[in-house]
Design a protein around this motif. Structure first.
Motif, PDB file in Angstrom:
ATOM      1  N   LEU B  25     -17.132 -11.914 -12.975  1.00 52.09           N
ATOM      2  CA  LEU B  25     -16.039 -11.302 -13.729  1.00 52.09           C
ATOM      3  C   LEU B  25     -16.527 -10.012 -14.372  1.00 52.09           C
ATOM      4  O   LEU B  25     -17.612  -9.960 -14.944  1.00 52.09           O
ATOM      5  N   VAL B  26     -15.736  -8.971 -14.248  1.00 49.96           N
ATOM      6  CA  VAL B  26     -16.034  -7.708 -14.926  1.00 49.96           C
ATOM      7  C   VAL B  26     -14.754  -7.292 -15.645  1.00 49.96           C
ATOM      8  O   VAL B  26     -13.673  -7.380 -15.080  1.00 49.96           O
ATOM      9  N   ALA B  27     -14.856  -6.885 -16.903  1.00 50.19           N
ATOM     10  CA  ALA B  27     -13.653  -6.479 -17.641  1.00 50.19           C
ATOM     11  C   ALA B  27     -13.934  -5.235 -18.462  1.00 50.19           C
ATOM     12  O   ALA B  27     -15.036  -5.046 -18.962  1.00 50.19           O
ATOM     13  N   ASP B  28     -12.895  -4.398 -18.609  1.00 49.47           N
ATOM     14  CA  ASP B  28     -13.056  -3.178 -19.410  1.00 49.47           C
ATOM     15  C   ASP B  28     -11.713  -2.785 -20.016  1.00 49.47           C
ATOM     16  O   ASP B  28     -10.648  -3.233 -19.570  1.00 49.47           O
ATOM     17  N   LEU B  29     -11.761  -1.945 -21.032  1.00 49.28           N
ATOM     18  CA  LEU B  29     -10.554  -1.456 -21.703  1.00 49.28           C
ATOM     19  C   LEU B  29     -10.377   0.023 -21.409  1.00 49.28           C
ATOM     20  O   LEU B  29     -11.364   0.744 -21.250  1.00 49.28           O
ATOM     21  N   SER B  30      -9.129   0.476 -21.389  1.00 50.63           N
ATOM     22  CA  SER B  30      -8.887   1.896 -21.106  1.00 50.63           C
ATOM     23  C   SER B  30      -9.446   2.790 -22.197  1.00 50.63           C
ATOM     24  O   SER B  30      -9.786   3.936 -21.963  1.00 50.63           O
ATOM     25  N   GLN B  31      -9.531   2.289 -23.426  1.00 47.06           N
ATOM     26  CA  GLN B  31     -10.228   3.035 -24.482  1.00 47.06           C
ATOM     27  C   GLN B  31     -10.856   2.047 -25.460  1.00 47.06           C
ATOM     28  O   GLN B  31     -10.348   0.944 -25.648  1.00 47.06           O
ATOM     29  N   LEU B  46      -4.885  -0.489 -21.719  1.00 47.17           N
ATOM     30  CA  LEU B  46      -4.916  -1.246 -20.481  1.00 47.17           C
ATOM     31  C   LEU B  46      -6.219  -2.021 -20.423  1.00 47.17           C
ATOM     32  O   LEU B  46      -7.298  -1.435 -20.599  1.00 47.17           O
ATOM     33  N   LEU B  47      -6.112  -3.331 -20.196  1.00 48.40           N
ATOM     34  CA  LEU B  47      -7.304  -4.127 -19.992  1.00 48.40           C
ATOM     35  C   LEU B  47      -7.342  -4.452 -18.504  1.00 48.40           C
ATOM     36  O   LEU B  47      -6.366  -4.951 -17.945  1.00 48.40           O
ATOM     37  N   PHE B  48      -8.455  -4.159 -17.857  1.00 45.42           N
ATOM     38  CA  PHE B  48      -8.530  -4.330 -16.409  1.00 45.42           C
ATOM     39  C   PHE B  48      -9.915  -4.816 -16.015  1.00 45.42           C
ATOM     40  O   PHE B  48     -10.845  -4.825 -16.817  1.00 45.42           O
ATOM     41  N   GLY B  49     -10.054  -5.225 -14.751  1.00 43.30           N
ATOM     42  CA  GLY B  49     -11.375  -5.650 -14.280  1.00 43.30           C
ATOM     43  C   GLY B  49     -11.311  -6.221 -12.883  1.00 43.30           C
ATOM     44  O   GLY B  49     -10.292  -6.121 -12.182  1.00 43.30           O
ATOM     45  N   ALA B  50     -12.432  -6.825 -12.508  1.00 42.95           N
ATOM     46  CA  ALA B  50     -12.544  -7.416 -11.178  1.00 42.95           C
ATOM     47  C   ALA B  50     -13.038  -8.844 -11.308  1.00 42.95           C
ATOM     48  O   ALA B  50     -13.759  -9.182 -12.241  1.00 42.95           O
ATOM     49  N   LEU B  51     -12.638  -9.703 -10.329  1.00 38.67           N
ATOM     50  CA  LEU B  51     -13.107 -11.085 -10.352  1.00 38.67           C
ATOM     51  C   LEU B  51     -13.463 -11.516  -8.936  1.00 38.67           C
ATOM     52  O   LEU B  51     -13.010 -10.946  -7.946  1.00 38.67           O
ATOM     53  N   ASP B  52     -14.303 -12.507  -8.896  1.00 42.23           N
ATOM     54  CA  ASP B  52     -14.688 -13.094  -7.612  1.00 42.23           C
ATOM     55  C   ASP B  52     -13.866 -14.361  -7.450  1.00 42.23           C
ATOM     56  O   ASP B  52     -14.119 -15.369  -8.112  1.00 42.23           O
ATOM     57  N   SER B  53     -12.852 -14.303  -6.579  1.00 44.09           N
ATOM     58  CA  SER B  53     -11.911 -15.427  -6.500  1.00 44.09           C
ATOM     59  C   SER B  53     -12.536 -16.692  -5.927  1.00 44.09           C
ATOM     60  O   SER B  53     -11.976 -17.769  -6.035  1.00 44.09           O
ATOM     61  N   SER B  54     -13.737 -16.562  -5.305  1.00 39.67           N
ATOM     62  CA  SER B  54     -14.384 -17.789  -4.845  1.00 39.67           C
ATOM     63  C   SER B  54     -14.953 -18.564  -6.025  1.00 39.67           C
ATOM     64  O   SER B  54     -15.229 -19.751  -5.945  1.00 39.67           O
ATOM     65  N   LYS B  55     -15.117 -17.862  -7.148  1.00 40.79           N
ATOM     66  CA  LYS B  55     -15.670 -18.508  -8.340  1.00 40.79           C
ATOM     67  C   LYS B  55     -14.568 -19.012  -9.268  1.00 40.79           C
ATOM     68  O   LYS B  55     -14.759 -19.956 -10.022  1.00 40.79           O
ATOM     69  N   GLY B  56     -13.434 -18.341  -9.252  1.00 37.94           N
ATOM     70  CA  GLY B  56     -12.358 -18.730 -10.162  1.00 37.94           C
ATOM     71  C   GLY B  56     -11.154 -17.856  -9.927  1.00 37.94           C
ATOM     72  O   GLY B  56     -11.268 -16.745  -9.423  1.00 37.94           O
ATOM     73  N   ASN B  57      -9.966 -18.393 -10.283  1.00 37.61           N
ATOM     74  CA  ASN B  57      -8.741 -17.681  -9.965  1.00 37.61           C
ATOM     75  C   ASN B  57      -7.923 -17.276 -11.161  1.00 37.61           C
ATOM     76  O   ASN B  57      -6.986 -16.516 -11.027  1.00 37.61           O
ATOM     77  N   ASP B  58      -8.217 -17.866 -12.305  1.00 40.02           N
ATOM     78  CA  ASP B  58      -7.356 -17.688 -13.468  1.00 40.02           C
ATOM     79  C   ASP B  58      -8.051 -16.884 -14.544  1.00 40.02           C
ATOM     80  O   ASP B  58      -9.191 -17.144 -14.897  1.00 40.02           O
ATOM     81  N   VAL B  59      -7.313 -15.886 -15.046  1.00 40.92           N
ATOM     82  CA  VAL B  59      -7.882 -15.003 -16.063  1.00 40.92           C
ATOM     83  C   VAL B  59      -7.114 -15.169 -17.370  1.00 40.92           C
ATOM     84  O   VAL B  59      -5.893 -15.249 -17.378  1.00 40.92           O
ATOM     85  N   VAL B  60      -7.847 -15.234 -18.453  1.00 35.64           N
ATOM     86  CA  VAL B  60      -7.232 -15.302 -19.792  1.00 35.64           C
ATOM     87  C   VAL B  60      -7.891 -14.243 -20.670  1.00 35.64           C
ATOM     88  O   VAL B  60      -9.113 -14.095 -20.653  1.00 35.64           O
ATOM     89  N   VAL B  61      -7.069 -13.507 -21.420  1.00 38.34           N
ATOM     90  CA  VAL B  61      -7.606 -12.483 -22.344  1.00 38.34           C
ATOM     91  C   VAL B  61      -7.211 -12.852 -23.763  1.00 38.34           C
ATOM     92  O   VAL B  61      -6.060 -13.179 -24.029  1.00 38.34           O
ATOM     93  N   VAL B  62      -8.172 -12.804 -24.677  1.00 42.17           N
ATOM     94  CA  VAL B  62      -7.886 -13.062 -26.091  1.00 42.17           C
ATOM     95  C   VAL B  62      -8.428 -11.899 -26.915  1.00 42.17           C
ATOM     96  O   VAL B  62      -9.596 -11.553 -26.805  1.00 42.17           O
ATOM     97  N   ILE B  63      -7.566 -11.286 -27.733  1.00 39.68           N
ATOM     98  CA  ILE B  63      -8.018 -10.198 -28.615  1.00 39.68           C
ATOM     99  C   ILE B  63      -7.785 -10.634 -30.057  1.00 39.68           C
ATOM    100  O   ILE B  63      -6.688 -11.038 -30.414  1.00 39.68           O
ATOM    101  N   ARG B  64      -8.822 -10.561 -30.857  1.00 40.93           N
ATOM    102  CA  ARG B  64      -8.706 -10.960 -32.268  1.00 40.93           C
ATOM    103  C   ARG B  64      -9.098  -9.799 -33.167  1.00 40.93           C
ATOM    104  O   ARG B  64     -10.121  -9.147 -32.950  1.00 40.93           O
TER     105      ARG B  64
END
Lengths: 305, 247
Positions: B25-31, B46-64
């Motif tokens: 999983l790789v994740a980054d923010l536009s700023q 914008l929060l975006f990134g890449a994932l390896d679907s062989s490892k997992g399919n579901d993405v959850v983002v939490v900002i506190r």
């Protein structure tokens, strides 16, 4: 066009607040009131927190009162000696008021206290003014009333520390304007108002000052008392948002000048009737808000220890 | 020749291995900085990134956002009027809370797993200081409801878009009254109800420019600020009068 308010911590529409300032400033010049009793609730309705509304409004009133007071002074309509006595009372009262404000804020009851104060004072004064000014207008309409005395003496005038107030043609106890100043000062700090709506009826009915001098003198006192409230609220509670104040102020000083000119076109009794009607209307709205079921029973505030 | 061919083949195989073992999983923010200035009306990141679907399919983002105490007050009828009669203090309440998922939460993991990670409103831990015997849920719901109305709390299920099983993206809206401070942005990769990878991205919200300096000045030199405010008001009043005399 939007602008971000640093102390209120939200962004607002520039033109909305400019016109709010102008409208209320007009009333300030017209009636010799600060206009705070309209502006503070209006600010709270647009989402500004009550604490910031009270502190910032005091700041705006300073400006619009200067504008109006100068105009009246140039016409010779300010009794400076009376004004100074009122101011001394006002300083004492407003300092006490700011302390009370902080006390109620910690209790979480500041909203309720502010609204109740408004309801009581606006209701009483509005009714009294309305009844009296309608009566005066009716009397002036009839032909041949007997010549009236300069003003009427009541027992309060006979209290100690009598002083001569030449411009108002009065020789009365100084404790009276001092007491009025103190009460007005407390209200100014608690409600973010100039206090004119208390002071003007008090000046006319309790002190017996001529109507022509009342507006200018009240504006003169308001300048200093609201300046004191601004200072104390900024210093103790950091609730004065200077960007918001500037927005309101720019509209306000323009409106006040127009209002002062308009006030010369109406008679004293007509002005008082108009003001009484507005006061009663604001009071009615507040009562409605207090008595009707709130949209959310729960409210959230930041908890500082 | 043999060595050249085999090295090439090895490198080609190792590349995907790097992705598989190093970075599911790789994740980054536009700023990474939201600067609150005079014209601030909120921000859309914008929060975006890449994932390896062989490892997992579901993405959850939490900002506190940064935490603070909150007082929740309940109104009841006192005589004719409605007044605040009861008060409950909540400790360490996040000033901003945002959740987004690629699928409805129930399809990603069990409630127990999600609650342990404080994902979702029902999983949020909001400690009450006083023990209120009646209506404990009412106060908690009232707190969350108020913060949602202010657009500071947001829960969006199925809002994360995953493209071609590799890329994901979701928009995050910050209102104009966003609190300042350090925010934690955590992206989770789930596989069959369990967390496979976690990425943390930094986000800072701070007042910038003249607005920031005014705020600081008002808090650090309060008395001077007060006097300054008065002087500005006096000058404007006098200035307006002077201008009108000319007209």
């Amino acid at each position: 066009m939007q602008i971000y308010l640093p102390i209120a911590e939200l962004s607002v529409n520039v033109f909305l607040f400019l016109s709010m300032g102008a409208g209320v400033g007009f009333l300030s010049g017209l009636f010799g009131v600060g206009g705070g009793f309209l502006m503070t609730p209006l600010l709270i309705f647009t989402g500004i927190s009550p604490a910031v509304a009270v502190g910032t409004e005091a700041n705006q009133i300073v400006a619009s009162s200067v504008s109006g007071a100068l105009a009246h002074w140039r016409r010779g309509n300010v009794d400076f000696k009376m004004g100074v006595v009122l101011i001394i009372g006002g300083f004492v009262g407003s300092s006490v008021g700011v302390l009370l404000f902080g006390f109620f804020r910690n209790l979480g009851q500041v909203d309720l206290v502010i609204k109740l104060c408004y309801v009581v004072f606006l209701g009483v004064i509005g009714l009294v003014m309305f009844v009296e000014s309608i009566g005066t207008m009716r009397r002036n309409g009839k032909r041949g009333g007997k010549p009236r005395k300069l003003h009427q003496h009541i027992w309060l005038h006979g209290l100690p520390f009598k002083m001569r107030f030449r411009r108002s043609k009065l020789y009365i106890s100084a404790l009276l304007p001092l007491g009025i100043g103190i009460i007005v000062g407390i209200l100014a700090a608690l409600m973010g108002v100039g206090g004119g709506f208390i002071m003007i009826p008090a000046m006319i009915y309790l002190l017996g000052m001529p109507t022509s001098v009342v507006i200018g003198t009240s504006l003169f006192q308001i300048i200093f008392v609201t300046a004191n409230v601004t200072f104390l609220q900024a210093w103790h509670h950091q609730t004065v948002d200077i960007v918001l104040a500037l927005l309101l102020l720019i509209g306000g000083v323009v409106g006040a000048q127009i209002g002062t000119r308009a006030s010369t076109m109406l008679q004293g009794e007509q002005l008082r009737t108009l003001l009484a009607v507005i006061v009663i209307a604001v009071c009615g709205k507040l009562v409605f808000d207090l008595v009707s079921v709130p949209t959310d029973l729960f409210s959230v505030a930041v908890g500082v220890r | 020749m043999f060595w050249r061919v085999s090295t090439t083949i090895l490198v080609i195989f190792l590349l995907p291995l790097r992705i598989v073992y190093g970075q599911p999983l790789v994740a980054d923010l536009s700023q990474h900085l939201i600067g609150v200035n005079a014209g601030f009306t909120g921000a859309e990141l914008l929060l975006f990134g890449a994932l390896d679907s062989s490892k997992g399919n579901d993405v959850v983002v939490v900002i506190r956002g940064p935490v603070s105490d909150r007082l929740v007050r309940k109104k009841s009828r006192v005589g004719f009027v409605w007044a605040n009669t009861k008060e409950v203090r909540f400790l360490e309440v996040p000033s901003f809370y945002y959740v987004a998922t690629s699928k409805p939460m129930a399809q990603i993991a069990s409630r127990k797993v999600l609650d342990s990670l404080q994902i979702g409103f029902s999983g949020l831990v909001l400690k009450q200081e006083t023990s209120v015997f009646a209506d404990r849920k009412g106060y908690r719901d009232g707190l969350i409801r108020n913060l949602r109305t202010d657009k500071l709390y947001h829960e969006g299920q199925g809002t994360i878009k995953i493209m071609k099983d590799k890329l994901f993206r979701v928009g995050v809206t910050f209102p104009s009254n966003v609190p300042t401070g350090t925010f934690s942005v955590t992206t989770y990769l789930f596989d069959q109800g369990r967390v496979v990878n976690v990425q943390v991205t930094p986000l800072e919200v701070s007042k910038v420019g003249m607005e920031a300096r005014l705020y600081e000045f008002a808090h650090k030199y309060s008395a001077l600020y007060g006097i300054g405010a008065i002087i500005v008001a006096l000058l404007s009043g006098w200035l307006a009068g002077a201008i009108f005399r000319k007209i």
